[in-house]
Design a protein around this motif. Structure first.
Motif, mmCIF file in Angstrom:
data_model
loop_
_atom_site.group_PDB
_atom_site.id
_atom_site.type_symbol
_atom_site.label_atom_id
_atom_site.label_comp_id
_atom_site.label_asym_id
_atom_site.label_seq_id
_atom_site.Cartn_x
_atom_site.Cartn_y
_atom_site.Cartn_z
ATOM 1 N N VAL A 219 0.866 -1.174 0.000
ATOM 2 C CA VAL A 219 0.000 0.000 0.000
ATOM 3 C C VAL A 219 0.900 1.220 0.000
ATOM 4 N N THR A 220 0.552 2.212 -0.820
ATOM 5 C CA THR A 220 1.320 3.439 -0.879
ATOM 6 C C THR A 220 0.468 4.636 -0.475
ATOM 7 N N ALA A 221 1.109 5.597 0.189
ATOM 8 C CA ALA A 221 0.473 6.883 0.484
ATOM 9 C C ALA A 221 0.990 7.895 -0.532
ATOM 10 N N ARG A 222 0.875 7.536 -1.795
ATOM 11 C CA ARG A 222 1.445 8.333 -2.885
ATOM 12 C C ARG A 222 0.946 9.777 -2.867
ATOM 13 N N ASP A 223 -0.327 9.968 -2.552
ATOM 14 C CA ASP A 223 -0.914 11.309 -2.553
ATOM 15 C C ASP A 223 -1.002 11.876 -1.140
ATOM 16 N N ARG A 224 0.042 11.668 -0.338
ATOM 17 C CA ARG A 224 0.007 12.114 1.055
ATOM 18 C C ARG A 224 -0.082 13.628 1.192
ATOM 19 N N VAL A 225 0.294 14.366 0.146
ATOM 20 C CA VAL A 225 0.172 15.827 0.200
ATOM 21 C C VAL A 225 -1.295 16.253 0.283
ATOM 22 N N ALA A 226 -2.212 15.358 -0.107
ATOM 23 C CA ALA A 226 -3.637 15.684 -0.061
ATOM 24 C C ALA A 226 -4.259 15.379 1.297
ATOM 25 N N CYS A 227 -3.486 14.771 2.198
ATOM 26 C CA CYS A 227 -4.021 14.357 3.502
ATOM 27 C C CYS A 227 -4.567 15.564 4.263
ATOM 28 N N LYS A 250 8.500 12.976 4.418
ATOM 29 C CA LYS A 250 8.725 14.234 3.714
ATOM 30 C C LYS A 250 9.631 14.011 2.511
ATOM 31 N N GLY A 251 9.402 14.776 1.471
ATOM 32 C CA GLY A 251 10.300 14.770 0.318
ATOM 33 C C GLY A 251 10.480 13.396 -0.284
ATOM 34 N N SER A 252 11.732 12.915 -0.238
ATOM 35 C CA SER A 252 12.072 11.642 -0.865
ATOM 36 C C SER A 252 11.789 10.435 0.022
ATOM 37 N N ASP A 253 11.276 10.651 1.233
ATOM 38 C CA ASP A 253 10.921 9.520 2.091
ATOM 39 C C ASP A 253 9.904 8.647 1.364
ATOM 40 N N THR A 254 10.100 7.339 1.421
ATOM 41 C CA THR A 254 9.213 6.442 0.677
ATOM 42 C C THR A 254 7.764 6.567 1.142
ATOM 43 N N PRO A 255 6.824 6.570 0.198
ATOM 44 C CA PRO A 255 5.405 6.578 0.561
ATOM 45 C C PRO A 255 4.862 5.173 0.805
ATOM 46 N N THR A 263 -1.401 -5.793 6.851
ATOM 47 C CA THR A 263 -2.152 -6.951 6.357
ATOM 48 C C THR A 263 -2.679 -6.748 4.940
ATOM 49 N N ASN A 264 -2.396 -5.579 4.335
ATOM 50 C CA ASN A 264 -2.914 -5.268 2.991
ATOM 51 C C ASN A 264 -4.426 -5.434 2.928
ATOM 52 N N CYS A 265 -5.095 -4.995 3.988
ATOM 53 C CA CYS A 265 -6.559 -5.155 4.024
ATOM 54 C C CYS A 265 -7.264 -4.122 3.150
ATOM 55 N N GLY A 266 -6.622 -2.971 2.913
ATOM 56 C CA GLY A 266 -7.222 -1.964 2.041
ATOM 57 C C GLY A 266 -8.204 -1.025 2.708
ATOM 58 N N ARG A 267 -8.394 -1.137 4.017
ATOM 59 C CA ARG A 267 -9.365 -0.266 4.679
ATOM 60 C C ARG A 267 -8.928 1.192 4.660
ATOM 61 N N CYS A 268 -7.611 1.447 4.727
ATOM 62 C CA CYS A 268 -7.149 2.832 4.652
ATOM 63 C C CYS A 268 -7.523 3.448 3.307
ATOM 64 N N ILE A 269 -7.524 2.621 2.258
ATOM 65 C CA ILE A 269 -7.912 3.096 0.927
ATOM 66 C C ILE A 269 -9.404 3.406 0.906
ATOM 67 N N VAL A 274 -10.009 11.588 0.333
ATOM 68 C CA VAL A 274 -9.180 12.311 -0.646
ATOM 69 C C VAL A 274 -8.218 11.376 -1.374
ATOM 70 N N ASP A 275 -8.424 10.085 -1.249
ATOM 71 C CA ASP A 275 -7.681 9.064 -2.007
ATOM 72 C C ASP A 275 -6.165 9.192 -1.867
ATOM 73 N N VAL A 276 -5.709 9.247 -0.628
ATOM 74 C CA VAL A 276 -4.275 9.299 -0.363
ATOM 75 C C VAL A 276 -3.618 7.967 -0.685
ATOM 76 N N PHE A 277 -4.316 6.854 -0.368
ATOM 77 C CA PHE A 277 -3.718 5.525 -0.426
ATOM 78 C C PHE A 277 -4.140 4.762 -1.679
ATOM 79 N N ALA A 278 -3.291 3.801 -2.072
ATOM 80 C CA ALA A 278 -3.601 2.917 -3.204
ATOM 81 C C ALA A 278 -2.722 1.678 -3.102
ATOM 82 N N PHE A 279 -3.143 0.599 -3.730
ATOM 83 C CA PHE A 279 -2.302 -0.586 -3.841
ATOM 84 C C PHE A 279 -1.291 -0.380 -4.965
ATOM 85 N N THR A 280 -0.084 -0.898 -4.758
ATOM 86 C CA THR A 280 0.962 -0.807 -5.769
ATOM 87 C C THR A 280 1.982 -1.907 -5.502
#
Length: 300
Positions: A219-227, A250-255, A263-269, A274-280
């Motif tokens: 799971v990635t927080a790729r759009d964490r700037v939208a949080c 922050k910055g280059s820190d991995t999302p 557990t990759n349950c997907g509930r955070c998604i 604002v769709d911060v999270f996604a599977f990747t």
């Protein structure tokens, strides 16, 4: 986060995305758990033997062997050499969960998960206190204890008290000790320790967590700037300590959520409006850039 806020978690996502989209991954998990449970029950209930056995060890369509690698490991330390088909089955399961994430088993397959999820949901609804929280390392110690007991007794020790196996037997044969144990887990998670069984005690979850440490599915927080700091993801996540490094980076820190506890349950998604999270996959370290501010535009 207040008790009232926790009980309201996901409401904004429902308003923005609709009820189905705000429960998509939860519904898919329930469908997956139901499928895996029913496929084992078709034989004893209806005489349709697509799969023979249990989650501990099975044979699908008389061809495909699947064996719980934790059961195999207990057998090995107990001094039992598994048959070739059982060993092949264990290797298949090992490969699958090492690839997609070990604790995917906990949230997408294990029939105890709906029990503990229901306990957590009711815990939030009733506004109960957090309760006693055993250390997360407790499940690792219990896993080690299970292996030691297996070695000393020459048995597959965990299967004697495994609630997953006992639940299966209870569904096949009716009332038994398995139902009492399942009820005990529900009560424990509801009143004693929030997410206590799966998150703190279960040795099977500990084993699969170790197995999936380098898995591809993440799971990635790729759009964490939208949080918007609503904290709904923390309220629903069964292992919410895994979110912070990815979401607050922050910055280059991995999302990416890289903790094997996820557990990759997907509930955070589901609950994020604002769709911060996604599977990747674990090699996707892309992070969305912050939107330009009026000051940035003028400077340009």
């Amino acid at each position: 986060m207040s008790t009232a806020s926790k009980a309201m978690a996901g409401r904004e996502a429902i308003a923005v995305k609709g009820w189905l989209q705000a429960h998509k991954w939860l519904l898919l998990r329930r469908a997956s758990q139901t499928f895996f449970l029913l496929i084992f029950l078709l034989g004893p209930w209806f005489g349709l033997w697509l799969v023979k056995g249990t989650l501990a060890g099975s044979l699908t369509l008389g061809v495909l062997p699947l064996t719980d690698p934790f059961v195999t490991l207990q057998g090995l330390v107990a001094g039992h050499i598994p048959e070739t088909t059982a060993l092949i089955g264990a290797l298949i399961v090992l490969a699958v969960y090492a690839l997609i994430g070990g604790r995917v088993y906990c949230s997408w397959v294990c029939p105890i998960n709906p029990v503990t999820d229901t306990a957590h949901w009711l815990h939030r609804r009733l506004g109960l206190a957090k309760g006693w929280q055993p250390k997360r390392s407790t499940r690792l110690w219990l896993m080690g204890t299970v292996l030691v007991v297996s070695a000393l007794t020459g048995t597959i020790a965990w299967e004697i008290v495994n609630p997953i196996t006992l639940l299966h037997r209870g569904l096949v044969f009716g009332i038994g000790f398995g139902w009492a144990l399942v009820l005990g887990i529900f009560v424990f998670d509801l009143f004693v320790a929030r997410h206590g069984w799966c998150g703190r005690l279960c040795p099977v979850g500990a084993f699969y967590g170790l197995l999936g440490q380098r898995s591809l599915l993440r799971v990635t927080a790729r759009d964490r700037v939208a949080c918007d700091d609503c904290m709904d993801c923390f309220a629903v996540c069964p292992e919410n300590h895994v979110i912070t490094p990815a979401l607050r980076g922050k910055g280059s820190d991995t999302p990416l959520i890289l903790s094997p506890d996820c557990t990759n349950c997907g509930r955070c998604i589901d609950v994020c409006s604002v769709d911060v999270f996604a599977f990747t996959h674990r090699f996707d370290t892309n992070v969305s850039e912050a939107p330009a501010t009026p000051a940035d535009t003028r400077a340009a």
